[in-house]
Design a protein around this motif. Structure first.
Motif, PDB file in Angstrom:
ATOM      1  N   ARG A   1       0.798  -2.062   2.929  1.00  0.00           N
ATOM      2  CA  ARG A   1       1.236  -1.996   4.238  1.00  0.00           C
ATOM      3  C   ARG A   1       1.321  -0.407   4.624  1.00  0.00           C
ATOM      4  O   ARG A   1       0.974   0.048   5.771  1.00  0.00           O
ATOM      5  CB  ARG A   1       2.690  -2.180   4.429  1.00  0.00           C
ATOM      6  CG  ARG A   1       2.717  -3.960   4.251  1.00  0.00           C
ATOM      7  CD  ARG A   1       2.057  -4.736   5.593  1.00  0.00           C
ATOM      8  NE  ARG A   1       2.147  -5.841   5.317  1.00  0.00           N
ATOM      9  CZ  ARG A   1       1.583  -6.979   6.375  1.00  0.00           C
ATOM     10  NH1 ARG A   1       0.712  -6.491   7.041  1.00  0.00           N
ATOM     11  NH2 ARG A   1       1.755  -8.185   6.124  1.00  0.00           N
ATOM     12  N   ILE A   2       1.691   0.487   3.904  1.00  0.00           N
ATOM     13  CA  ILE A   2       1.774   1.994   4.244  1.00  0.00           C
ATOM     14  C   ILE A   2       0.663   2.574   4.047  1.00  0.00           C
ATOM     15  O   ILE A   2      -0.117   2.509   2.902  1.00  0.00           O
ATOM     16  CB  ILE A   2       2.944   2.681   3.350  1.00  0.00           C
ATOM     17  CG1 ILE A   2       4.162   1.748   3.612  1.00  0.00           C
ATOM     18  CG2 ILE A   2       3.144   3.976   3.859  1.00  0.00           C
ATOM     19  CD1 ILE A   2       4.829   1.865   4.754  1.00  0.00           C
ATOM     20  N   VAL A   3       0.140   3.356   4.896  1.00  0.00           N
ATOM     21  CA  VAL A   3      -0.871   4.319   4.820  1.00  0.00           C
ATOM     22  C   VAL A   3      -0.628   5.816   4.030  1.00  0.00           C
ATOM     23  O   VAL A   3       0.655   6.307   4.649  1.00  0.00           O
ATOM     24  CB  VAL A   3      -1.538   4.626   6.366  1.00  0.00           C
ATOM     25  CG1 VAL A   3      -2.756   5.705   6.192  1.00  0.00           C
ATOM     26  CG2 VAL A   3      -1.988   3.535   6.935  1.00  0.00           C
ATOM     27  N   GLY A   4      -1.183   6.047   3.140  1.00  0.00           N
ATOM     28  CA  GLY A   4      -0.846   7.079   2.309  1.00  0.00           C
ATOM     29  C   GLY A   4       0.221   6.736   1.274  1.00  0.00           C
ATOM     30  O   GLY A   4       0.712   5.666   1.020  1.00  0.00           O
ATOM     31  N   GLU A   5       0.899   7.925   0.677  1.00  0.00           N
ATOM     32  CA  GLU A   5       1.804   7.833  -0.451  1.00  0.00           C
ATOM     33  C   GLU A   5       3.092   7.744   0.328  1.00  0.00           C
ATOM     34  O   GLU A   5       3.500   8.640   0.832  1.00  0.00           O
ATOM     35  CB  GLU A   5       1.464   8.755  -1.552  1.00  0.00           C
ATOM     36  CG  GLU A   5       0.432   8.557  -2.209  1.00  0.00           C
ATOM     37  CD  GLU A   5       0.226   9.675  -3.243  1.00  0.00           C
ATOM     38  OE1 GLU A   5       1.094  10.469  -3.313  1.00  0.00           O
ATOM     39  OE2 GLU A   5      -0.687   9.761  -3.868  1.00  0.00           O
ATOM     40  N   ALA A   6       3.963   6.912  -0.177  1.00  0.00           N
ATOM     41  CA  ALA A   6       5.355   6.685   0.284  1.00  0.00           C
ATOM     42  C   ALA A   6       6.378   6.603  -1.081  1.00  0.00           C
ATOM     43  O   ALA A   6       6.112   5.572  -1.559  1.00  0.00           O
ATOM     44  CB  ALA A   6       5.720   5.723   1.464  1.00  0.00           C
TER      45      ALA A   6
ATOM     46  N   MET B   1      15.138  -3.327 -10.815  1.00  0.00           N
ATOM     47  CA  MET B   1      13.721  -2.911 -11.241  1.00  0.00           C
ATOM     48  C   MET B   1      12.863  -4.064 -10.665  1.00  0.00           C
ATOM     49  O   MET B   1      11.751  -3.863 -10.244  1.00  0.00           O
ATOM     50  CB  MET B   1      13.709  -3.039 -13.028  1.00  0.00           C
ATOM     51  CG  MET B   1      14.571  -2.040 -13.403  1.00  0.00           C
ATOM     52  SD  MET B   1      14.140  -0.561 -13.017  1.00  0.00           S
ATOM     53  CE  MET B   1      12.097  -0.265 -13.328  1.00  0.00           C
ATOM     54  N   ASP B   2      13.132  -5.293 -10.699  1.00  0.00           N
ATOM     55  CA  ASP B   2      12.217  -6.396 -10.160  1.00  0.00           C
ATOM     56  C   ASP B   2      11.821  -6.242  -8.599  1.00  0.00           C
ATOM     57  O   ASP B   2      11.053  -6.340  -8.217  1.00  0.00           O
ATOM     58  CB  ASP B   2      12.720  -7.801 -10.461  1.00  0.00           C
ATOM     59  CG  ASP B   2      12.849  -8.404 -11.870  1.00  0.00           C
ATOM     60  OD1 ASP B   2      11.948  -7.547 -12.402  1.00  0.00           O
ATOM     61  OD2 ASP B   2      13.443  -9.389 -11.833  1.00  0.00           O
ATOM     62  N   ARG B   3      13.335  -5.751  -7.772  1.00  0.00           N
ATOM     63  CA  ARG B   3      12.702  -5.540  -6.365  1.00  0.00           C
ATOM     64  C   ARG B   3      12.372  -4.352  -6.108  1.00  0.00           C
ATOM     65  O   ARG B   3      11.671  -4.163  -5.315  1.00  0.00           O
ATOM     66  CB  ARG B   3      14.476  -5.347  -5.905  1.00  0.00           C
ATOM     67  CG  ARG B   3      15.069  -6.854  -5.858  1.00  0.00           C
ATOM     68  CD  ARG B   3      16.571  -6.699  -5.150  1.00  0.00           C
ATOM     69  NE  ARG B   3      17.309  -8.156  -5.356  1.00  0.00           N
ATOM     70  CZ  ARG B   3      18.475  -8.216  -4.653  1.00  0.00           C
ATOM     71  NH1 ARG B   3      19.355  -7.143  -4.369  1.00  0.00           N
ATOM     72  NH2 ARG B   3      19.123  -9.229  -5.125  1.00  0.00           N
ATOM     73  N   LEU B   4      12.264  -3.291  -7.054  1.00  0.00           N
ATOM     74  CA  LEU B   4      11.686  -2.127  -6.875  1.00  0.00           C
ATOM     75  C   LEU B   4      10.204  -2.229  -7.111  1.00  0.00           C
ATOM     76  O   LEU B   4       9.236  -1.684  -6.339  1.00  0.00           O
ATOM     77  CB  LEU B   4      12.127  -1.000  -7.976  1.00  0.00           C
ATOM     78  CG  LEU B   4      11.411   0.559  -8.076  1.00  0.00           C
ATOM     79  CD1 LEU B   4      11.458   0.962  -6.651  1.00  0.00           C
ATOM     80  CD2 LEU B   4      11.785   1.293  -9.204  1.00  0.00           C
ATOM     81  N   GLU B   5       9.829  -3.183  -7.978  1.00  0.00           N
ATOM     82  CA  GLU B   5       8.253  -3.520  -8.093  1.00  0.00           C
ATOM     83  C   GLU B   5       7.823  -4.199  -6.925  1.00  0.00           C
ATOM     84  O   GLU B   5       6.787  -3.896  -6.577  1.00  0.00           O
ATOM     85  CB  GLU B   5       8.184  -4.413  -9.482  1.00  0.00           C
ATOM     86  CG  GLU B   5       6.868  -4.387  -9.897  1.00  0.00           C
ATOM     87  CD  GLU B   5       6.507  -5.544 -11.018  1.00  0.00           C
ATOM     88  OE1 GLU B   5       5.412  -6.027 -11.149  1.00  0.00           O
ATOM     89  OE2 GLU B   5       7.616  -5.716 -11.694  1.00  0.00           O
ATOM     90  N   ALA B   6       8.575  -5.165  -6.300  1.00  0.00           N
ATOM     91  CA  ALA B   6       8.267  -5.700  -5.130  1.00  0.00           C
ATOM     92  C   ALA B   6       8.053  -4.836  -4.002  1.00  0.00           C
ATOM     93  O   ALA B   6       7.091  -5.190  -2.986  1.00  0.00           O
ATOM     94  CB  ALA B   6       9.222  -7.007  -4.995  1.00  0.00           C
ATOM     95  N   ILE B   7       8.868  -3.818  -3.873  1.00  0.00           N
ATOM     96  CA  ILE B   7       9.100  -2.958  -2.750  1.00  0.00           C
ATOM     97  C   ILE B   7       7.814  -1.883  -2.940  1.00  0.00           C
ATOM     98  O   ILE B   7       6.783  -1.778  -1.736  1.00  0.00           O
ATOM     99  CB  ILE B   7      10.189  -1.915  -2.600  1.00  0.00           C
ATOM    100  CG1 ILE B   7      11.462  -2.748  -2.425  1.00  0.00           C
ATOM    101  CG2 ILE B   7       9.839  -0.720  -1.854  1.00  0.00           C
ATOM    102  CD1 ILE B   7      12.581  -2.002  -2.479  1.00  0.00           C
ATOM    103  N   GLU B   8       7.307  -1.501  -4.331  1.00  0.00           N
ATOM    104  CA  GLU B   8       6.193  -0.820  -4.386  1.00  0.00           C
ATOM    105  C   GLU B   8       4.829  -1.634  -4.252  1.00  0.00           C
ATOM    106  O   GLU B   8       3.889  -1.099  -3.726  1.00  0.00           O
ATOM    107  CB  GLU B   8       6.046  -0.329  -5.837  1.00  0.00           C
ATOM    108  CG  GLU B   8       7.182   0.708  -5.950  1.00  0.00           C
ATOM    109  CD  GLU B   8       7.299   1.066  -7.631  1.00  0.00           C
ATOM    110  OE1 GLU B   8       6.769   0.564  -8.346  1.00  0.00           O
ATOM    111  OE2 GLU B   8       7.682   2.027  -7.867  1.00  0.00           O
TER     112      GLU B   8
END
Length: 429
Positions: A174-179, A161-168
């Protein structure tokens, strides 16, 4: 196949339904790239979703391919995303649903996709890709992205869950739009259905501006037995990606540039190669025609195998006779740099990744207006109006620095094909 055509002098436009059962049953209709650092689970994910023990690898390009069919239960009460299921390319079109309580219901084939795994040596480019993701995505026109958090079964839930939060958080910067980010466990087959649902609902079918057929050759194979008897020699089988048009069995084809040589004056001379298609395959599925949708196409021909020794035709283009793209020795390119405050200088040596080939080129002229450069390629290129990667040699490693888009060029026959805005630059074309 529902088809309508409109013939012109140099182009034929063809429209078809990529959800037509006749097409989707036998060949993929979408290409999906899979990229990630070494050991992140790319190959394992592809094997799981495509039900393959081994991936189909193209040694000449260090790429791996695998096809999958995605189905949905025809019972509307079957709960999503469990109502979605992926099988290998050879699966029947209407299998029974495997979900408990719905085993008597059939599933409907919705998509046939081809996954393309980028090689691990792309890790050399990872730092640059991560820091310039928005620019890179915009340059190559990638609008549909899904991010997988893999191997969640090997760590504690709190850590996952911590890593998921960091990824989001990283994605928002960094990412344009929703991913969307999905946590998956390939070994446990956890959340694979979510990936299938996203592909069906969010990734549109490609819309091709279809012209004459054009195939990028990835590999050539001599399928004849060693030391064959007279009459037992078989023609070459080409493996490639059909980028546009329709190929048919018994069609006469041309391969360009073909045999590249120099004349008595030292000028480049290209002799096209002609052959005939005797078979078409997508994985194990035999085809009577192939459309430019996705995946690899295997093209059986009558060509003499001696012409393809050492994969000498890899990177060339196969298509309809007299309708191949122009053959250039010099090209004018619109360049979009992936890093700010960088540019290409006159005399610089770069590498171009065009179709399935890597070609060395030298910058002849450069202009600050619109990022236009003129390149002299080491070997002729057969292309028109296409994007390609440009790399620079940094510390003895080729590093991706820009996306190029051809604007015109000089053919091997000396014809100068340049639009007015290139001619106005005042270059000695």
């Amino acid at each position: 196949m529902k088809m309508s055509s409109c013939k012109q002098k140099y182009m034929i436009e063809v429209k078809w339904d990529l959800l037509d059962p006749e097409i989707i049953s036998r060949q993929p209709t979408i290409n999906i790239g899979v990229i990630g650092q070494a050991g992140c689970g790319k190959s394992t994910f592809m094997k799981a979703i495509c039900e393959r023990a081994q991936l189909e690898r193209i040694a000449t390009m260090n790429l791996a391919f695998a096809n999958a069919k995605i189905y949905k239960c025809e019972n509307d009460e079957c709960p999503p995303p469990l109502c979605y299921k992926a099988y290998g390319s050879g699966k029947e079109d209407t299998p029974l649903c495997e979900l408990v309580g719905f085993q008597n219901w059939r599933m409907k084939l919705l998509r046939h996709v081809s996954f393309v795994e980028c090689p691990d040596d792309l890790n050399i480019l990872m730092p640059m890709l991560i820091t310039s993701v928005p620019t890179a995505l915009k340059a190559v026109g990638l609008n549909h992205i899904i991010i997988l958090q893999t191997k969640v079964d090997s760590i504690k839930e709190s850590i996952a869950m911590d890593r998921l939060e960091a990824i989001e958080k990283f994605i928002k910067r960094r990412i344009v739009g929703e991913a969307p980010v999905l946590s998956v466990s390939v070994k446990c087959k956890y959340n694979i259905e979510d990936v299938c649902e996203y592909i069906v609902k969010n990734i549109p079918l490609p819309q091709h501006l279809v012209k004459r057929p054009c195939v990028s050759i990835f590999r050539s194979i001599d399928v004849s037995k060693p030391a064959p008897e007279i009459g037992e020699t078989k023609g070459v089988v080409f493996c490639g990606s059909l980028r546009r048009g329709v190929l048919k069995v018994n069609q006469t084809i041309e391969i360009g540039p073909g045999i590249v040589d120099k004349d008595e004056n030292g000028e480049i001379k290209c002799t096209p190669i002609y052959s005939k298609i005797v078979s078409l395959y997508s994985e194990q599925n035999e085809l009577q025609y192939a459309v430019p949708a996705g995946g690899l196409i295997w093209i059986g021909t009558t060509l003499d195998p001696t012409l393809t020794n050492a994969d000498s035709l890899v990177g060339q283009v196969l298509g309809e006779v007299q309708f191949l793209p122009s053959l250039f020795c010099k090209i004018a390119v619109g360049v979009q740099m992936l890093e700010e405050r960088t540019k290409l200088g006159r005399g610089e040596i770069v590498k171009l990744n065009i179709h399935s080939s890597s070609i060395v080129a030298r910058v002849c002229q450069a202009s600050g207006e619109g990022g236009i450069v003129r390149l002299k390629v080491k070997s002729p290129v057969c292309m028109m109006q296409e994007r390609f990667a440009i790399s620079r040699n940094v510390e003895n490693q080729w590093r991706l620095i820009a996306i190029g888009n051809i604007r015109g060029g000089t053919t091997v026959d000396g014809e100068k094909i340049y639009p007015p805005h290139i001619r106005r630059l005042g270059w000695n074309l």
